[in-house]
Design a protein around this motif. Structure first.
Motif, mmCIF file in Angstrom:
data_model
loop_
_atom_site.group_PDB
_atom_site.id
_atom_site.type_symbol
_atom_site.label_atom_id
_atom_site.label_comp_id
_atom_site.label_asym_id
_atom_site.label_seq_id
_atom_site.Cartn_x
_atom_site.Cartn_y
_atom_site.Cartn_z
ATOM 1 N N LYS A 1 27.626 17.293 28.987
ATOM 2 C CA LYS A 1 26.620 17.514 30.031
ATOM 3 C C LYS A 1 26.642 18.912 30.628
ATOM 4 C CE LYS A 1 26.323 12.663 31.443
ATOM 5 N NZ LYS A 1 26.421 11.698 32.581
ATOM 6 N N GLY A 2 27.732 19.652 30.443
ATOM 7 C CA GLY A 2 27.784 21.009 30.987
ATOM 8 C C GLY A 2 28.862 21.190 32.034
ATOM 9 N N THR A 3 28.898 22.386 32.598
ATOM 10 C CA THR A 3 29.972 22.779 33.516
ATOM 11 C C THR A 3 29.401 23.593 34.675
ATOM 12 O OG1 THR A 3 31.553 22.877 31.688
ATOM 13 C CG2 THR A 3 32.150 24.068 33.697
ATOM 14 N N THR A 4 29.962 23.396 35.849
ATOM 15 C CA THR A 4 29.605 24.196 37.026
ATOM 16 C C THR A 4 30.857 24.794 37.648
ATOM 17 O OG1 THR A 4 27.649 22.881 37.556
ATOM 18 C CG2 THR A 4 28.594 24.180 39.339
ATOM 19 N N PHE A 5 30.874 26.121 37.755
ATOM 20 C CA PHE A 5 31.903 26.812 38.517
ATOM 21 C C PHE A 5 31.319 27.152 39.888
ATOM 22 C CE2 PHE A 5 33.522 27.478 34.279
ATOM 23 C CZ PHE A 5 34.901 27.460 34.441
ATOM 24 N N SER A 6 32.061 26.836 40.940
ATOM 25 C CA SER A 6 31.630 27.140 42.311
ATOM 26 C C SER A 6 32.607 28.111 42.947
ATOM 27 C CB SER A 6 31.540 25.862 43.149
ATOM 28 O OG SER A 6 30.562 24.995 42.631
ATOM 29 N N ILE A 7 32.064 29.183 43.502
ATOM 30 C CA ILE A 7 32.865 30.215 44.165
ATOM 31 C C ILE A 7 32.475 30.260 45.635
ATOM 32 C CG2 ILE A 7 33.253 32.711 44.340
ATOM 33 C CD1 ILE A 7 32.719 32.843 41.319
ATOM 34 N N TYR A 8 33.470 30.349 46.510
ATOM 35 C CA TYR A 8 33.229 30.505 47.946
ATOM 36 C C TYR A 8 33.960 31.749 48.423
ATOM 37 C CZ TYR A 8 32.052 25.511 47.547
ATOM 38 O OH TYR A 8 31.514 24.304 47.170
ATOM 39 N N LEU A 9 33.230 32.704 49.003
ATOM 40 C CA LEU A 9 33.827 33.922 49.551
ATOM 41 C C LEU A 9 33.528 33.998 51.047
ATOM 42 C CD1 LEU A 9 32.957 36.499 46.756
ATOM 43 C CD2 LEU A 9 35.234 35.691 47.366
ATOM 44 N N PRO A 10 34.527 34.379 51.869
ATOM 45 C CA PRO A 10 34.299 34.467 53.317
ATOM 46 C C PRO A 10 33.151 35.415 53.652
ATOM 47 C CG PRO A 10 36.641 34.628 52.811
ATOM 48 C CD PRO A 10 35.919 34.722 51.503
ATOM 49 N N ALA A 11 32.275 34.979 54.548
ATOM 50 C CA ALA A 11 31.137 35.805 54.956
ATOM 51 C C ALA A 11 31.582 36.907 55.905
ATOM 52 C CB ALA A 11 30.082 34.937 55.629
ATOM 53 N N SER A 12 30.810 37.995 55.942
ATOM 54 C CA SER A 12 31.127 39.143 56.795
ATOM 55 C C SER A 12 29.886 39.582 57.553
ATOM 56 C CB SER A 12 31.648 40.304 55.930
ATOM 57 O OG SER A 12 31.771 41.482 56.695
ATOM 58 N N ASP A 13 30.095 40.102 58.763
ATOM 59 C CA ASP A 13 28.993 40.646 59.569
ATOM 60 C C ASP A 13 28.797 42.142 59.337
ATOM 61 O OD1 ASP A 13 28.378 38.201 60.814
ATOM 62 O OD2 ASP A 13 30.013 38.460 62.247
ATOM 63 N N ARG A 14 29.659 42.755 58.541
ATOM 64 C CA ARG A 14 29.546 44.199 58.292
ATOM 65 C C ARG A 14 28.334 44.505 57.418
ATOM 66 N NH1 ARG A 14 34.857 46.715 56.006
ATOM 67 N NH2 ARG A 14 33.523 48.546 56.115
ATOM 68 N N HIS A 15 27.705 45.643 57.706
ATOM 69 C CA HIS A 15 26.510 46.034 56.964
ATOM 70 C C HIS A 15 26.883 46.889 55.757
ATOM 71 C CE1 HIS A 15 23.935 44.391 60.054
ATOM 72 N NE2 HIS A 15 24.578 45.092 60.983
ATOM 73 N N ILE A 16 26.016 46.858 54.762
ATOM 74 C CA ILE A 16 26.239 47.604 53.524
ATOM 75 C C ILE A 16 25.789 49.045 53.693
ATOM 76 C CG2 ILE A 16 25.539 47.798 51.096
ATOM 77 C CD1 ILE A 16 25.279 44.710 51.147
ATOM 78 N N VAL A 17 26.645 49.981 53.245
ATOM 79 C CA VAL A 17 26.328 51.409 53.304
ATOM 80 C C VAL A 17 26.113 51.907 51.884
ATOM 81 C CG1 VAL A 17 27.142 53.694 53.982
ATOM 82 C CG2 VAL A 17 27.717 51.698 55.395
#
Length: 489
Positions: free
Chosen positions: A341-357
């Motif tokens: 039937k297939g495979t699912t990889f799930s990744i969770y990374l902590p969110a950040s309030d810092r803006h991208i430069v």
């Protein structure tokens, strides 16, 4: 019997259910009318049936109750569960064996948590070993790279040896990529951490992958309001590419690859077994329509050098590296798969309030200087090659092969020394202790950390205390020259 949480049941001597409570129906996910008269073996997985029959026969012969640990069943809804069963003999009015009675407890979640804990402990131990190997190998690569750089500087650009030296440098780069994968798997291995837009990273990496694998149809569902994360862009890109390749190899005849991002909040109960912190996370799901993964392979899927593929198709480091990188970022990675039937990889990374430069790309150039450098490293070959490189760049060099020696030299000559290049891992006084000693002599000392390890918790702590920079071995002469000028300027 109806008020207890455990499942209670009675069987005749043939193993057919003659009595049971509602809790047993819930545990087996089977309605009452389908349970009555049904043989218990229809719920038991094939590999467990012989064990259960042997235990039941022993209870019948001895009359003594027995406990069955980790009895794997197939529920009425086709899901797998693991039970703990206490089985005893049931006797009739004449005290003759009439059947069996038992108590069944669902320990599926307990078994899952125990497996996760064992896996985490195993990966921690292997990660420590992998990190040590990568560190030592990077020191060897440093010597090769350094000598190559020096020879190139002494040769004219038209020399026939230049191409051979450039080939050596490419080999060093390939070796460095391998150690980066090992260090990515090892606990505490990040390089350049900054705010990252995962949607943009996924778009670019999946487009690049899709252009080379036309037989795979890629579908994206990206949350337009996705939170940023703080991560090493290159390492997370490596994780995604590893997952794409893994999916492609599971679909040799082509298939569908689904990529999805979302904002989620994970509570204390969910993150507890992953040794992560509750809070806001960005979730990335990678789902393929491939052949799926067996239960036995799933148990080892993140082990380094474990692979079910031909050796020509991979080293077995891809998923191990992905696991280490995500864990080193304070995140979670898990996998769900069903064969066929297939495979699912799930990744969770902590969110950040810092803006991208946004950063401008600049072609690096070798920079020279005339200041004085104190080079500290316990490896003689690094001292030798480092001294030659620094002198080629125009610097005056003092060297120390231990923290004790370094502090003695700096105490005598700190007025003349403009910058210290400090190895993190040394016997005796460590790099961290040496840094503290340098600060005690001169609080304004300028220090560039150098290590065969990547940027980890120990070096990050030193940087937070005011250390001026970090450079990863093996580095070339241009990278070192730029880092030195960044610190001094």
């Amino acid at each position: 019997m109806e008020s207890i949480e455990e499942g209670y049941f009675e069987l005749d001597l043939k193993g057919n259910f003659t009595f049971f409570n509602d809790s047993l129906c819930r545990i087996f996910a089977c309605p009452k009318d389908q349970m009555s008269g049904r043989n218990y073996q229809t719920f038991i997985r094939d590999e467990n049936r012989r064990k259960i029959r042997r235990i039941a026969l022993n209870v019948y012969k001895t009359g003594k109750p027995q406990k069955i640990i980790n009895c794997d069943i197939i529920r009425g809804d086709a899901k797998n569960s693991s039970l703990e069963i206490s089985l005893s003999l049931l006797r009739d009015a004449s005290d003759n064996p009439a059947g069996f009675r038992g108590i069944a407890r669902d320990n599926t979640e307990k078994k899952r948590l125990e497996a996760q804990l064992l896996q985490a402990q195993k990966m921690e131990a292997i990660g420590t070993l992998a990190g040590g190997i990568a560190h030592d190998f990077n020191n060897l690569l440093m010597a090769v790279q350094g000598n190559t750089s020096l020879i190139k500087m002494d040769l004219a650009s038209e020399s026939p040896h230049i191409k051979r030296l450039e080939h050596i440098e490419r080999c060093v780069a390939s070796g460095s990529e391998l150690t980066k994968q090992l260090l990515g798997f090892a606990r505490g291995g990040k390089y350049e951490v900054r705010p990252v837009d995962l949607n943009e990273l996924i778009r670019k990496s999946s487009d690049m992958f899709g252009n080379t694998k036309k037989e795979i149809q890629i579908h994206t569902k990206l949350n337009k309001d996705l939170w940023n994360v703080e991560a090493d862009h290159g390492q997370i890109e490596q994780v995604m590419l590893n997952l794409y390749v893994n999916a492609w190899q599971a679909m040799p005849a082509g298939g569908e690859l689904y990529l999805e991002t979302s904002n989620v909040s994970l509570d204390e109960q969910y993150v507890r077994t992953y040794e992560a912190n509750p809070g806001r996370y960005v979730k990335v799901s990678v789902t393929d329509t491939g052949k799926g993964i067996s239960r036995s392979v799933l148990q080892r899927i993140f082990d380094p050098f474990f692979t079910t593929k031909d050796k020509s198709r991979g080293s077995g480091l891809g998923l191990a590296s992905a696991y280490g990188i995500i864990r080193n970022h304070g995140g979670i990675i898990n996998v769900y798969s069903e064969e066929g039937k297939g495979t699912t990889f799930s990744i969770y990374l902590p969110a950040s309030d810092r803006h991208i430069v946004k950063e401008d790309s600049v072609i690096p150039q070798t920079l020279t200087g005339n200041e004085t450098v104190l080079l500290i490293d316990d490896e003689e070959m690094i001292i030798d090659i480092g001294t030659e490189i620094l002198k080629k760049l125009g610097y005056t060099v003092y060297t120390a092969e231990s923290g004790e020696q370094a502090l003695k030299i700096y105490a005598e000559k700190n007025d003349a020394i403009d910058i210290v290049i400090l190895d993190m891992i040394m016997p005796g006084i460590s790099g961290a202790e040496t840094y503290e000693g340098l600060r005690e002599i001169n609080n304004d000392v300028k220090v560039l950390l150098s290590s065969g390890y990547s940027l980890n918790g120990h070096s990050e702590k030193i940087l937070e205390k005011g250390c001026n920079g970090f450079i990863q071995k093996p580095f070339n002469i241009t990278d070192l020259s730029i880092k030195i000028r960044e610190v001094l300027n």
